[in-house]
Design a protein around this motif. Structure first.
Motif, PDB file in Angstrom:
ATOM      1  N   TYR A  51       0.815  -1.205   0.000  1.00 17.90           N
ATOM      2  CA  TYR A  51       0.000   0.000   0.000  1.00 17.90           C
ATOM      3  C   TYR A  51       0.853   1.261   0.000  1.00 17.90           C
ATOM      4  N   PHE A  52       1.811   1.344   0.898  1.00 18.45           N
ATOM      5  CA  PHE A  52       2.556   2.590   1.061  1.00 18.45           C
ATOM      6  C   PHE A  52       3.611   2.812  -0.016  1.00 18.45           C
ATOM      7  N   LYS A  53       3.836   1.826  -0.888  1.00 18.88           N
ATOM      8  CA  LYS A  53       4.755   2.071  -2.009  1.00 18.88           C
ATOM      9  C   LYS A  53       4.209   3.168  -2.920  1.00 18.88           C
ATOM     10  N   PHE A  54       2.887   3.374  -2.867  1.00 18.89           N
ATOM     11  CA  PHE A  54       2.280   4.421  -3.688  1.00 18.89           C
ATOM     12  C   PHE A  54       2.466   5.811  -3.085  1.00 18.89           C
ATOM     13  N   TRP A  55       2.866   5.871  -1.803  1.00 18.68           N
ATOM     14  CA  TRP A  55       2.854   7.146  -1.098  1.00 18.68           C
ATOM     15  C   TRP A  55       4.178   7.522  -0.435  1.00 18.68           C
ATOM     16  N   ASP A  56       4.996   6.546  -0.070  1.00 17.88           N
ATOM     17  CA  ASP A  56       6.224   6.834   0.675  1.00 17.88           C
ATOM     18  C   ASP A  56       7.131   7.794  -0.098  1.00 17.88           C
ATOM     19  N   ASN A  57       7.658   8.773   0.640  1.00 17.12           N
ATOM     20  CA  ASN A  57       8.586   9.778   0.087  1.00 17.12           C
ATOM     21  C   ASN A  57       7.951  10.634  -1.001  1.00 17.12           C
ATOM     22  N   ARG A  59       4.931  13.726  -1.751  1.00 18.22           N
ATOM     23  CA  ARG A  59       3.990  14.753  -1.322  1.00 18.22           C
ATOM     24  C   ARG A  59       3.554  15.505  -2.569  1.00 18.22           C
ATOM     25  N   PRO A  60       2.531  16.320  -2.477  1.00 20.63           N
ATOM     26  CA  PRO A  60       2.120  17.081  -3.665  1.00 20.63           C
ATOM     27  C   PRO A  60       3.239  17.907  -4.284  1.00 20.63           C
ATOM     28  N   SER A  61       4.187  18.317  -3.445  1.00 18.40           N
ATOM     29  CA  SER A  61       5.274  19.152  -3.954  1.00 18.40           C
ATOM     30  C   SER A  61       6.264  18.393  -4.833  1.00 18.40           C
ATOM     31  N   ASN A  62       6.320  17.052  -4.687  1.00 20.30           N
ATOM     32  CA  ASN A  62       7.297  16.306  -5.480  1.00 20.30           C
ATOM     33  C   ASN A  62       6.708  15.119  -6.240  1.00 20.30           C
ATOM     34  N   GLU A  63       5.392  14.876  -6.116  1.00 16.75           N
ATOM     35  CA  GLU A  63       4.825  13.753  -6.860  1.00 16.75           C
ATOM     36  C   GLU A  63       4.797  14.084  -8.348  1.00 16.75           C
ATOM     37  N   THR A  70       0.398   5.658 -11.875  1.00 23.84           N
ATOM     38  CA  THR A  70       0.613   4.341 -11.266  1.00 23.84           C
ATOM     39  C   THR A  70      -0.498   4.004 -10.286  1.00 23.84           C
ATOM     40  N   ARG A  71      -0.897   4.984  -9.463  1.00 22.76           N
ATOM     41  CA  ARG A  71      -1.977   4.735  -8.508  1.00 22.76           C
ATOM     42  C   ARG A  71      -3.276   4.375  -9.227  1.00 22.76           C
ATOM     43  N   CYS A 251      -6.473  17.594  -0.640  1.00 20.00           N
ATOM     44  CA  CYS A 251      -6.917  16.487  -1.492  1.00 20.00           C
ATOM     45  C   CYS A 251      -5.981  15.290  -1.359  1.00 20.00           C
ATOM     46  N   TYR A 252      -4.681  15.555  -1.357  1.00 15.64           N
ATOM     47  CA  TYR A 252      -3.682  14.481  -1.236  1.00 15.64           C
ATOM     48  C   TYR A 252      -3.820  13.764   0.106  1.00 15.64           C
TER      49      TYR A 252
END
Length: 378
Positions: A51-57, A59-63, A70-71, A251-252
Motif C-alpha cells: 500500500y505505502f509504495k504508492f505514497w512513501d517519500n 507529497r504534492p510538492s514532489n509527486e 501508477t496509482r 486532497c492528497y
C-alpha cells in the motif's frame, strides 16, 4: 511466509490464501481492535509495503504525473491492501457502515447512519423483493440495514476477501443469509449478466475506481432497462483548485489516508453518468445543507454537538483525542511485539485523512455525500 505471498498478478485463489494468512481464523471470531492486534506480522508487512509504495517519500510538492498514473493503473491492489489494513480500525472506531451521514440534534450516531442509508433507498424507490446490487459493500452494514428497511434482496460486491467473509458472517448472524449474498469481484469488470439487477447503489465506494466513467458503465450494463442507480459520491467541489498548494495538500491527504487513486470534481461525476447513458433525476450535495450539526463533527471532536450518552465511546474513538490515543497505544504495542509491525503507520495515514476531511469540509472543498439518483432508460 513473506516470501510465499508474492502479491503481483494474484489469482483469486491467491487472494483468499493471503487473507487466511493475514487474518487466520479471526475473520469471524474477533472484531475491531482485538482483530487488528491479531494479524499475522509477515502478511501485514507485505500489505503495508504494497500500500505505502504508492505514497512513501511523496507529497504534492514532489509527486509526478507518473506517480498519479501508477496509482490509477494499480487501483485494485491499492484498494485491496488498504482495506486489509484498515477494516479492523474502521469497525473499531466507526461501526459496520463505513460512511458519513448528516446529523440532527439529539440524534444518536447509529440513528444518523441508518437514516442516511434509508434516505438513499427511499430516493431510489427500492421495493420488497427487488434484486439490488451494492457496489463496494464493505462488511455489509448498509446492505443489512437497507434489506431490513425495504425487504429487498441484495448482492454485495467487494474486491477484498476479508470484508466479504465478514459481511457474509454478519448477515447469517442476524438471520438475513437468505436475503443477502456478498461476493468477491472487481467493480471495473463485473461478471454479472447484463440486466441482472432492478437497482444498484454505491455508498462512498466508487471513489476508489480509477475512472468513474468506467465503473458507472459497468453499473449501467448490469442494470435492467428502467432500473435506478443511486450513489453517495466523494468529490471535490467547484471551489477546489488543484493549482492552489493548500487545496492540493488537502486532497492528497484524503487520498493517502483513504486509499483513493485520484479524487475528482463534481463535474467529472456528472459527465461520467451522462457519458454512460444515465438520465440524472436528482443531484444533491447533502453536506451543503447548513445543518446545525456538521457531518464531520465526530472527526473534529466538537463535543458541543454531542448529545447521546450511548455514543460517547464512538465519538471519542473518532475524535482527535481518541485517534491520538490509538496511535500511541499501537506504537507501544508494536515495540513490545504485541501488535503487528506497521500498525501505527496505518493509523497515522488515517489521522492525515481525518484532519484533511475536516479541513476540506470547512473550506467547502470536499463532500462525501454528493447524491446522484440516475435512471437507465427503457
Amino acid at each position: 511466509m513473506a516470501s510465499t505471498f508474492v502479491l503481483q498478478k494474484e489469482t483469486r485463489a491467491e487472494d483468499a490464501e493471503f487473507k487466511d494468512a493475514m487474518h487466520g481464523k479471526n475473520a469471524t471470531t474477533k472484531t475491531g481492535f482485538l482483530s487488528a492486534l491479531s494479524k499475522n506480522t509477515d502478511a501485514q508487512q507485505i500489505s503495508v509495503g504494497e500500500y505505502f509504495k504508492f505514497w512513501d517519500n511523496k507529497r504534492p510538492s514532489n509527486e509526478t504525473e507518473g506517480d498519479k498514473t501508477t496509482r490509477v493503473e494499480e487501483y485494485a491492489s491499492l484498494t485491496k491492501h488498504y482495506y486489509n489494513l484498515v477494516t479492523d480500525f474502521y469497525e473499531y472506531g466507526w461501526g459496520k457502515s463505513f460512511h458519513f451521514s448528516r446529523f440532527y440534534k439529539g440524534e444518536s450516531f447509529k440513528q444518523s447512519i441508518a437514516r442516511h442509508e434509508h434516505y438513499l433507498a427511499y430516493k431510489m424507490g427500492i421495493k420488497p423483493e427487488m434484486k439490488v446490487l451494492d457496489v463496494g459493500c464493505g462488511v455489509g452494514g448498509p446492505a443489512m440495514e437497507i434489506c431490513r428497511f425495504t425487504a429487498c434482496n441484495i448482492t454485495g460486491l467487494n474486491n477484498n476477501d476479508y470484508q466479504v467473509e465478514r459481511a457474509n458472517h454478519y448477515a447469517k448472524s442476524i438471520g438475513l443469509g437468505h436475503k443477502l449474498n456478498f461476493v468477491k469481484g472487481d467493480f471495473m469488470q463485473m461478471s454479472f449478466e447484463p440486466g441482472s439487477f432492478d437497482a444498484v447503489y454505491a455508498i462512498e465506494a466508487t471513489v476508489h475506481a480509477p475512472s468513474l466513467e468506467g465503473v458507472y458503465s459497468e453499473i449501467y450494463k448490469v442494470l435492467k432497462p428502467g432500473g435506478t442507480f443511486g450513489v453517495y459520491e466523494w468529490v471535490m467541489t467547484d471551489k477546489y483548485d488543484e493549482t492552489i498548494p493548500l487545496h492540493r495538500e488537502i486532497c492528497y491527504g484524503i487520498e493517502i489516508g483513504d486509499g483513493i487513486p485520484k479524487m475528482v470534481k463534481t463535474e467529472v461525476a456528472v459527465q461520467a453518468l451522462k457519458n454512460c447513458g444515465f438520465q440524472i433525476e436528482l443531484q444533491e450535495d447533502l453536506a451543503a445543507k447548513n445543518d446545525d450539526v456538521p457531518w464531520y463533527y465526530p472527526l473534529s471532536g466538537e463535543w458541543k454537538y454531542f448529545r447521546t450518552p450511548s455514543d460517547l465511546l464512538t465519538i471519542f474513538r473518532a475524535s482527535w483525542w481518541g485517534r491520538q490515543a490509538t496511535m500511541k497505544i499501537l506504537g507501544v504495542l508494536e515495540k513490545l511485539h504485541l501488535a503487528p509491525a506497521g500498525s501505527q503507520k496505518v493509523t497515522e495515514a488515517l489521522e492525515e485523512a481525518a484532519m484533511n476531511l475536516v479541513l476540506g469540509a470547512k473550506l467547502e472543498l470536499f463532500t462525501p455525500m454528493m447524491l446522484f439518483i440516475a435512471k437507465k432508460p427503457l
